[in-house]
Design an enzyme around this catalytic site. Sequence first.
Site, short mmCIF file in Angstrom:
data_model
loop_
_atom_site.label_atom_id
_atom_site.label_comp_id
_atom_site.label_asym_id
_atom_site.label_seq_id
_atom_site.Cartn_x
_atom_site.Cartn_y
_atom_site.Cartn_z
N ASP A 74 -35.29 31.36 -20.35
CA ASP A 74 -35.12 31.45 -18.90
C ASP A 74 -34.77 30.06 -18.37
O ASP A 74 -35.58 29.13 -18.48
CB ASP A 74 -36.43 31.96 -18.29
CG ASP A 74 -36.23 32.54 -16.90
OD1 ASP A 74 -36.99 33.43 -16.53
OD2 ASP A 74 -35.29 32.08 -16.20
N ASP A 85 -28.89 33.68 -16.00
CA ASP A 85 -29.85 32.63 -16.34
C ASP A 85 -30.94 33.06 -17.31
O ASP A 85 -31.96 32.39 -17.40
CB ASP A 85 -30.48 32.07 -15.06
CG ASP A 85 -31.26 33.11 -14.29
OD1 ASP A 85 -31.10 34.31 -14.58
OD2 ASP A 85 -32.03 32.73 -13.39
N GLU A 86 -30.72 34.15 -18.02
CA GLU A 86 -31.74 34.51 -19.01
C GLU A 86 -31.15 35.30 -20.16
O GLU A 86 -30.10 35.94 -20.03
CB GLU A 86 -32.91 35.25 -18.36
CG GLU A 86 -32.52 36.49 -17.61
CD GLU A 86 -33.74 37.12 -16.94
OE1 GLU A 86 -34.75 37.38 -17.63
OE2 GLU A 86 -33.67 37.37 -15.73
#
Length: 346
Positions: free
Chosen positions: A11, A109-110
């Site tokens: 993350d 974003d992950e």
Amino acid sequence: MSTRDWILHVDLDQFIAAVELLRHPELRGKPVVVGGSGDPTQPRTVAATATYEAREHGIHSGMPLRTALKRCPEAVFLPSDPPAYEAASERVMATLRDFPVRLEIWGWDEAFIGATTDDPEALAADIQHAVRARTDLSCSVGIGDNKHQAKLASGYAKPAGIYRLTSENWAEAMNDRPTDALWGIGARISKKLAGLGLHTVAQLAAADPAHLAEHFGPTNGPWYRYLALGKGEAEVVTTPWIARGHSRETTFQRDLTDKTDIAHHIATLADQVAQDAIEADREVTRVSVKVRFTPFLTRTRQSKLPVPTTDPGTITEAALTILDRFDLTRPVRLLGVAVEYTLPQE
DNA sequence: TCTGGGGTCCTAGGACCC
DNA sequence: TCTGGGGTCCTAGGACCC
């Protein structure tokens, strides 16, 4: 230590803000808010993210920019720039792909990673170093037996840390936490659970599945208990995600009241969605229209097309026909058009 | 705090058919 | 003429996530 399968959740820390600070290093240490076109006086615009310095003033993502401006007049407001985030995300994912692991991307974003190793913490640290070296971005890594555990673990790891949450320490870490700490239980369900006397993860884990099914349905009820026990999906899907559908919507800064005007906006949105479908090489099976009236009443109407198509004329006509089914006597603040795609090989 | 935009999945009720 | 029960499809809305 023995070799076995692990799930890691990577993350990126404060992703959007971090990308903006790389482009504007002079803003480091200052309260920065990103959202909309970056004009904090614009109504009906909210923050996409806020730096830690801005959060200290009570600003958070989802807050109207005008409210953020009142809370912190000296904050710097930047426009949202999705292509820049897309590009940064691609560099991060390319970095992850270089590792001998299974990779499942979950948005900008992950990502989840499936790995077979005897030292997941060492792998996590290697990933953090590689991401920092290649992109100047920092990430947190959660380690678990399944995606649910790994996802929550990365929350514990923030910022820039590593945390392991498995069935071994699940109860210790999670039992006293509120039910909305679980990934998939939000404010509404948590409140409903509290109404049944179930406030903590431990209480939910000990609840009767049949009782939960009565209140939340046969799939969801037992699923919530399953989450409270720390269980979850453990399969990392490496094939690219195939979108189920696509949509575009616009909130207007001033309400629309003229029906011709409304129809014109719906036609524009429908045409955009149709062009998107053509670009994505997908056929449309269902069209739906969303109308949000002031103050905030949202209604949707949809219909299935007789035959799947990508023809913009057909899709626009369908959207306009659906629009006719709305009662448009109240002022409109948002219009949207969504489509459902046919799934390949079905 | 007058509340964005883009997704996914589940549920419930009605229509329709056998 | 009245009525059963089940299965499937369609639609509207709710909840969650980033």
